[in-house]
Enzyme design. Structure first.
Site, PDB file in Angstrom:
ATOM      1  N   SER A 246      10.745   4.589 -31.201  1.00 33.12           N
ATOM      2  CA  SER A 246       9.838   3.549 -30.692  1.00 33.12           C
ATOM      3  C   SER A 246      10.127   3.216 -29.233  1.00 33.12           C
ATOM      4  O   SER A 246       9.931   2.106 -28.785  1.00 33.12           O
ATOM      5  CB  SER A 246       9.947   2.290 -31.550  1.00 33.12           C
ATOM      6  OG  SER A 246      11.261   1.771 -31.446  1.00 33.12           O
ATOM      7  N   GLY A 247      10.636   4.223 -28.491  1.00 34.17           N
ATOM      8  CA  GLY A 247      10.756   4.077 -27.042  1.00 34.17           C
ATOM      9  C   GLY A 247       9.398   4.384 -26.410  1.00 34.17           C
ATOM     10  O   GLY A 247       8.375   4.448 -27.110  1.00 34.17           O
TER      11      GLY A 247
ATOM     12  N   LYS B 197      15.076   3.976 -35.603  1.00 35.65           N
ATOM     13  CA  LYS B 197      16.412   3.768 -36.146  1.00 35.65           C
ATOM     14  C   LYS B 197      16.904   2.347 -35.877  1.00 35.65           C
ATOM     15  O   LYS B 197      17.590   1.743 -36.672  1.00 35.65           O
ATOM     16  CB  LYS B 197      17.309   4.775 -35.437  1.00 35.65           C
ATOM     17  CG  LYS B 197      18.735   4.809 -35.788  1.00 35.65           C
ATOM     18  CD  LYS B 197      19.297   6.068 -35.097  1.00 35.65           C
ATOM     19  CE  LYS B 197      20.758   6.094 -34.916  1.00 35.65           C
ATOM     20  NZ  LYS B 197      21.222   7.288 -34.212  1.00 35.65           N
TER      21      LYS B 197
ATOM     22  N   ALA C  72      15.547   1.088 -18.990  1.00 34.92           N
ATOM     23  CA  ALA C  72      15.198   1.689 -17.694  1.00 34.92           C
ATOM     24  C   ALA C  72      14.950   0.607 -16.651  1.00 34.92           C
ATOM     25  O   ALA C  72      14.199  -0.335 -16.884  1.00 34.92           O
ATOM     26  CB  ALA C  72      13.966   2.572 -17.855  1.00 34.92           C
ATOM     27  N   GLN C  73      15.597   0.784 -15.511  1.00 33.71           N
ATOM     28  CA  GLN C  73      15.481  -0.241 -14.467  1.00 33.71           C
ATOM     29  C   GLN C  73      14.498   0.183 -13.384  1.00 33.71           C
ATOM     30  O   GLN C  73      13.512  -0.491 -13.109  1.00 33.71           O
ATOM     31  CB  GLN C  73      16.855  -0.476 -13.825  1.00 33.71           C
ATOM     32  CG  GLN C  73      17.880  -1.036 -14.767  1.00 33.71           C
ATOM     33  CD  GLN C  73      19.250  -1.170 -14.087  1.00 33.71           C
ATOM     34  OE1 GLN C  73      19.458  -0.737 -12.959  1.00 33.71           O
ATOM     35  NE2 GLN C  73      20.176  -1.780 -14.792  1.00 33.71           N
TER      36      GLN C  73
ATOM     37  N   GLU D  52      13.706   6.223  -4.547  1.00 31.32           N
ATOM     38  CA  GLU D  52      14.945   6.538  -5.263  1.00 31.32           C
ATOM     39  C   GLU D  52      15.408   7.914  -4.838  1.00 31.32           C
ATOM     40  O   GLU D  52      14.699   8.630  -4.119  1.00 31.32           O
ATOM     41  CB  GLU D  52      14.705   6.485  -6.781  1.00 31.32           C
ATOM     42  CG  GLU D  52      14.532   5.059  -7.302  1.00 31.32           C
ATOM     43  CD  GLU D  52      14.448   5.006  -8.807  1.00 31.32           C
ATOM     44  OE1 GLU D  52      15.471   5.250  -9.457  1.00 31.32           O
ATOM     45  OE2 GLU D  52      13.364   4.740  -9.335  1.00 31.32           O
TER      46      GLU D  52
ATOM     47  N   HIS E 223      24.479   9.818 -13.965  1.00 34.40           N
ATOM     48  CA  HIS E 223      23.949   8.900 -12.957  1.00 34.40           C
ATOM     49  C   HIS E 223      25.099   8.515 -12.040  1.00 34.40           C
ATOM     50  O   HIS E 223      26.178   8.150 -12.510  1.00 34.40           O
ATOM     51  CB  HIS E 223      23.355   7.657 -13.628  1.00 34.40           C
ATOM     52  CG  HIS E 223      22.489   6.855 -12.707  1.00 34.40           C
ATOM     53  ND1 HIS E 223      23.007   6.145 -11.648  1.00 34.40           N
ATOM     54  CD2 HIS E 223      21.150   6.654 -12.683  1.00 34.40           C
ATOM     55  CE1 HIS E 223      22.009   5.543 -11.006  1.00 34.40           C
ATOM     56  NE2 HIS E 223      20.878   5.842 -11.612  1.00 34.40           N
TER      57      HIS E 223
ATOM     58  N   ARG F 230      20.505  13.312  -7.663  1.00 30.06           N
ATOM     59  CA  ARG F 230      21.610  12.742  -8.437  1.00 30.06           C
ATOM     60  C   ARG F 230      22.809  13.646  -8.664  1.00 30.06           C
ATOM     61  O   ARG F 230      23.944  13.202  -8.613  1.00 30.06           O
ATOM     62  CB  ARG F 230      21.077  12.399  -9.828  1.00 30.06           C
ATOM     63  CG  ARG F 230      20.686  11.002  -9.907  1.00 30.06           C
ATOM     64  CD  ARG F 230      20.136  10.669 -11.238  1.00 30.06           C
ATOM     65  NE  ARG F 230      19.234   9.573 -10.957  1.00 30.06           N
ATOM     66  CZ  ARG F 230      18.435   9.028 -11.815  1.00 30.06           C
ATOM     67  NH1 ARG F 230      18.402   9.484 -13.040  1.00 30.06           N
ATOM     68  NH2 ARG F 230      17.663   8.032 -11.478  1.00 30.06           N
TER      69      ARG F 230
ATOM     70  N   HIS G 217      23.940  10.008 -18.279  1.00 30.92           N
ATOM     71  CA  HIS G 217      22.750   9.140 -18.227  1.00 30.92           C
ATOM     72  C   HIS G 217      21.527   9.751 -18.897  1.00 30.92           C
ATOM     73  O   HIS G 217      20.758   9.050 -19.541  1.00 30.92           O
ATOM     74  CB  HIS G 217      22.446   8.839 -16.761  1.00 30.92           C
ATOM     75  CG  HIS G 217      21.237   7.991 -16.538  1.00 30.92           C
ATOM     76  ND1 HIS G 217      21.122   6.710 -17.045  1.00 30.92           N
ATOM     77  CD2 HIS G 217      20.068   8.216 -15.858  1.00 30.92           C
ATOM     78  CE1 HIS G 217      19.955   6.188 -16.685  1.00 30.92           C
ATOM     79  NE2 HIS G 217      19.293   7.087 -15.984  1.00 30.92           N
TER      80      HIS G 217
ATOM     81  N   GLU H 184      12.769  12.295 -23.884  1.00 25.60           N
ATOM     82  CA  GLU H 184      14.082  12.893 -23.612  1.00 25.60           C
ATOM     83  C   GLU H 184      14.492  13.941 -24.661  1.00 25.60           C
ATOM     84  O   GLU H 184      15.261  14.848 -24.361  1.00 25.60           O
ATOM     85  CB  GLU H 184      15.142  11.780 -23.508  1.00 25.60           C
ATOM     86  CG  GLU H 184      16.391  12.222 -22.794  1.00 25.60           C
ATOM     87  CD  GLU H 184      17.335  11.077 -22.471  1.00 25.60           C
ATOM     88  OE1 GLU H 184      16.907   9.898 -22.496  1.00 25.60           O
ATOM     89  OE2 GLU H 184      18.510  11.356 -22.196  1.00 25.60           O
TER      90      GLU H 184
ATOM     91  N   ARG I 170      16.952  16.173 -13.232  1.00 28.93           N
ATOM     92  CA  ARG I 170      15.720  15.371 -13.182  1.00 28.93           C
ATOM     93  C   ARG I 170      15.626  14.526 -11.917  1.00 28.93           C
ATOM     94  O   ARG I 170      16.603  13.916 -11.486  1.00 28.93           O
ATOM     95  CB  ARG I 170      15.664  14.449 -14.401  1.00 28.93           C
ATOM     96  CG  ARG I 170      14.499  13.480 -14.394  1.00 28.93           C
ATOM     97  CD  ARG I 170      14.456  12.671 -15.661  1.00 28.93           C
ATOM     98  NE  ARG I 170      15.616  11.837 -15.833  1.00 28.93           N
ATOM     99  CZ  ARG I 170      15.733  10.603 -15.351  1.00 28.93           C
ATOM    100  NH1 ARG I 170      14.753  10.073 -14.631  1.00 28.93           N
ATOM    101  NH2 ARG I 170      16.810   9.902 -15.587  1.00 28.93           N
TER     102      ARG I 170
ATOM    103  N   SER J 125      11.318  10.361 -15.698  1.00 32.09           N
ATOM    104  CA  SER J 125      11.499  10.404 -17.155  1.00 32.09           C
ATOM    105  C   SER J 125      10.489   9.523 -17.881  1.00 32.09           C
ATOM    106  O   SER J 125       9.863   9.950 -18.854  1.00 32.09           O
ATOM    107  CB  SER J 125      12.918  10.014 -17.541  1.00 32.09           C
ATOM    108  OG  SER J 125      13.284   8.823 -16.897  1.00 32.09           O
ATOM    109  N   LEU J 126      10.297   8.282 -17.420  1.00 32.31           N
ATOM    110  CA  LEU J 126       9.284   7.441 -18.079  1.00 32.31           C
ATOM    111  C   LEU J 126       7.908   8.078 -17.877  1.00 32.31           C
ATOM    112  O   LEU J 126       7.054   8.044 -18.760  1.00 32.31           O
ATOM    113  CB  LEU J 126       9.308   6.017 -17.516  1.00 32.31           C
ATOM    114  CG  LEU J 126      10.554   5.171 -17.800  1.00 32.31           C
ATOM    115  CD1 LEU J 126      10.376   3.742 -17.303  1.00 32.31           C
ATOM    116  CD2 LEU J 126      10.932   5.144 -19.271  1.00 32.31           C
TER     117      LEU J 126
HETATM  118  C1  SIN Z   1      17.653   4.154 -12.028  1.00 32.87           C
HETATM  119  O1  SIN Z   1      17.030   3.099 -11.960  1.00 32.87           O
HETATM  120  O2  SIN Z   1      18.454   4.531 -11.169  1.00 32.87           O
HETATM  121  C2  SIN Z   1      17.445   5.032 -13.210  1.00 32.87           C
HETATM  122  C3  SIN Z   1      16.092   5.537 -13.223  1.00 32.87           C
HETATM  123  C4  SIN Z   1      16.062   6.898 -13.823  1.00 32.87           C
HETATM  124  O3  SIN Z   1      16.956   7.248 -14.602  1.00 32.87           O
HETATM  125  O4  SIN Z   1      15.175   7.652 -13.458  1.00 32.87           O
END
Ligand code: SIN
Length: 519
Positions: free
Chosen positions: A25-26, A47, A58-59, A126, A240, A288, A349, A373, A384, A389-390
């Protein structure tokens, strides 16, 4: 390897018929469910509660081209460069080209993205992005905002049922086709369904240090492996660069978003030097895998198990507004990020590998799909790009739902599966294995340590060989028992995925992206 994890008399298993089962349910699970046609009955099985998944945590945000100064081609090139050119180009084209459509859809169902002063989407930068193109919500709470809104919207759909606290044990197949799933929720239960979509998320908990929540044990991938699925890119595990350093052996490390560097944060070593300068043309915002390795070099040279992230150039008010979650967490640890450097270190991560799928989320087993994922669409290649990812959950979740909705032989498949539902696991013979010990926690910890030691940021041939031997023997040991709880299955799943990662890491002898071999 045993085909089904539980052995239980089929006539004692409760059964439920539906058209589509979604595991997880993500974001991938919810967005797939949102796009399933209302004429199809759909059950989402989770689960944990919906706040215990990587999507919720996720931020940074969601990458999408939505400004005049940006272009699909630029997002495409950034994705390929971050992925060390191992990405599937067709999949990346789909990902970047269809992104705006799904951002608009999220807005149309009420997801409140942060806006700039002119009332346009606010975008941030980013690592690995050559433009500002990451949209976000609640400052640094994108996952929480999107998941809460989507849960509300999806739960209101008449054809969808969301069930939490349900452990997914296995995919049931019959004559090579998907026939349903076996679950454990206060007892065994079978969902007969011609379509199963695995959106079970990451594998972080097989590592000692991770940003992933407790439930990220790779259950979906392991169950698919038992069913005969093809997996791909299993050697590519992302670390990460900037988790908040913690002395304790925490179950999950708190993430300090890359967006902090996107808004001017600088990495500094023990001496206060800006060490990323000159090591990569993109400096602190390099992809990354590169930043994580450079941090490890600094850590190895110094007396400290971390480096610093310096965002003291920004005012307290700015940081409280832009990064409320991070500000609060640092404050809890006694750090005022407007005045002090933040101690950070790389931890596991994200997982680039997983169930091999095509552009519609289909796997090699008819009726079995994967998204998010747990899947490997090939968009991430060897590493990535941040906030893709989202986006992958959205674009491929929708495409997966559309593929299910438009199956031409839909009613034939449906009837056939309903007929076989009761008989598919009827060749039951009670196993002769001894029952598993109640507590598998030592084995769980051992797997995590082995993965950390041998298939972390830096790898070598000898270590991989040693790690594989140990994982193989742990897996054989676990398999010699009969399981009766979902904890047993979880540890078995961890060992299954760990084994696949070790094997793939051993087979790829070159260094590329997140798979870095010293020998
Ligand atoms: C982050 O906010 O640094 C993580 C975002 C991501 O994993 O793409």
């Amino acid at each position: 390897m045993r085909r089904y994890v539980f052995d239980y008399p089929p006539d004692q298993i409760k059964k439920h018929d539906c058209d589509v089962v979604i595991i997880g349910s993500g974001l991938a699970g919810l967005y797939t469910a949102l796009n399933i046609d209302e004429s199809l009955s759909c059950v989402v099985l989770s689960k944990e509660k919906n706040n215990d998944c990587n999507s919720f945590l996720a931020q940074g945000g969601i990458a999408a081209v939505c400004k005049q100064d940006d272009a699909f081609e630029t997002h495409y090139n950034d994705t390929l460069r971050a992925g060390a050119r191992l990405c599937d180009k067709e999949a990346v084209k789909v990902l970047v080209g269809e992104a705006p459509e799904d951002i608009l859809k999220l807005m149309s169902v009420g997801v409140a993205f942060d806006m700039d002063e002119q009332g346009h989407l606010h975008v941030t930068q980013e690592g690995g992005h050559s433009r500002k193109r990451v949209v976000h919500c609640g400052g640094d709470a994108t996952g929480r905002e999107v998941i809460q809104k989507l849960t509300e919207v999806v739960a209101a759909r008449p054809n969808v049922t969301i069930k939490y606290d349900t452990f997914f044990a296995d995919v049931i197949t019959d004559k090579g086709r998907t026939a349903g799933v076996w679950t454990y929720e206060n007892g065994h239960k079978l969902y007969a369904a011609p379509n199963v979509v695995i959106c079970s998320g990451g594998i972080g908990q097989i590592y000692r240090y991770t940003t992933n929540p407790a439930g990220a044990t790779g259950d979906g991938i392991a169950a698919a492996v038992r069913a005969g699925i093809k997996v791909r890119h299993m050697e590519f595990v992302q670390f990460h660069p900037t988790a908040l350093f913690n002395q304790k052996e925490e179950e999950r490390f708190f993430l300090v978003s890359e967006a902090v560097r996107g808004e001017g944060g600088i990495l500094r070593n023990e001496k206060g030097e800006q060490f990323m300068k000159g090591r990569h043309p993109m400096g602190d915002l390099a992809p990354r895998d590169i930043v994580a390795r450079e941090i490890m070099k600094e850590i190895e040279k110094s007396e400290m198990p971390y480096v610093y992230l310096d965002i003291t150039s920004k005012s307290k008010q700015y940081l409280v507004d832009r990064f409320p979650t991070i500000y609060q967490e640092c404050e809890k640890q006694g750090i005022d990020m407007s005045e002090q450097f933040i101690p950070v270190c790389p931890v596991q991560h994200y997982f680039m590998g997983g169930i091999e799928t095509d552009l519609n989320g289909s796997s090699n087993i008819p009726g079995l799909y994967a998204c998010g994922e747990a899947a490997c669409t090939g968009v991430h290649g060897a590493n990535r790009l941040a906030s893709n990812s989202l986006l992958e959950c959205l674009v491929f979740g929708r495409r997966c739902a559309q593929h299910i909705n438009h199956q031409s032989d839909w009613s034939a498949i449906k009837n056939n599966v309903k007929n076989i539902a009761g008989t598919v696991i009827s060749d039951f013979t009670p196993s002769l294995e001894p029952p598993a010990p109640n507590d598998f926690s030592q084995t769980r910890q051992e797997i995590k340590k082995i993965m950390h030691q041998y298939v972390g940021i830096n790898r070598n041939a000898q270590g991989i060989e040693k790690g594989l031997k140990r994982i193989d023997s742990i897996a054989e040991d676990i398999e010699s028992f009969r399981f009766s709880t979902h904890e047993h299955v979880e540890v078995w799943n961890m060992a299954t995925v760990a084994r696949q990662i070790m094997r793939a890491a051993g087979e790829r002898e070159e260094s590329i992206g997140a798979h870095y071999r010293e020998s």
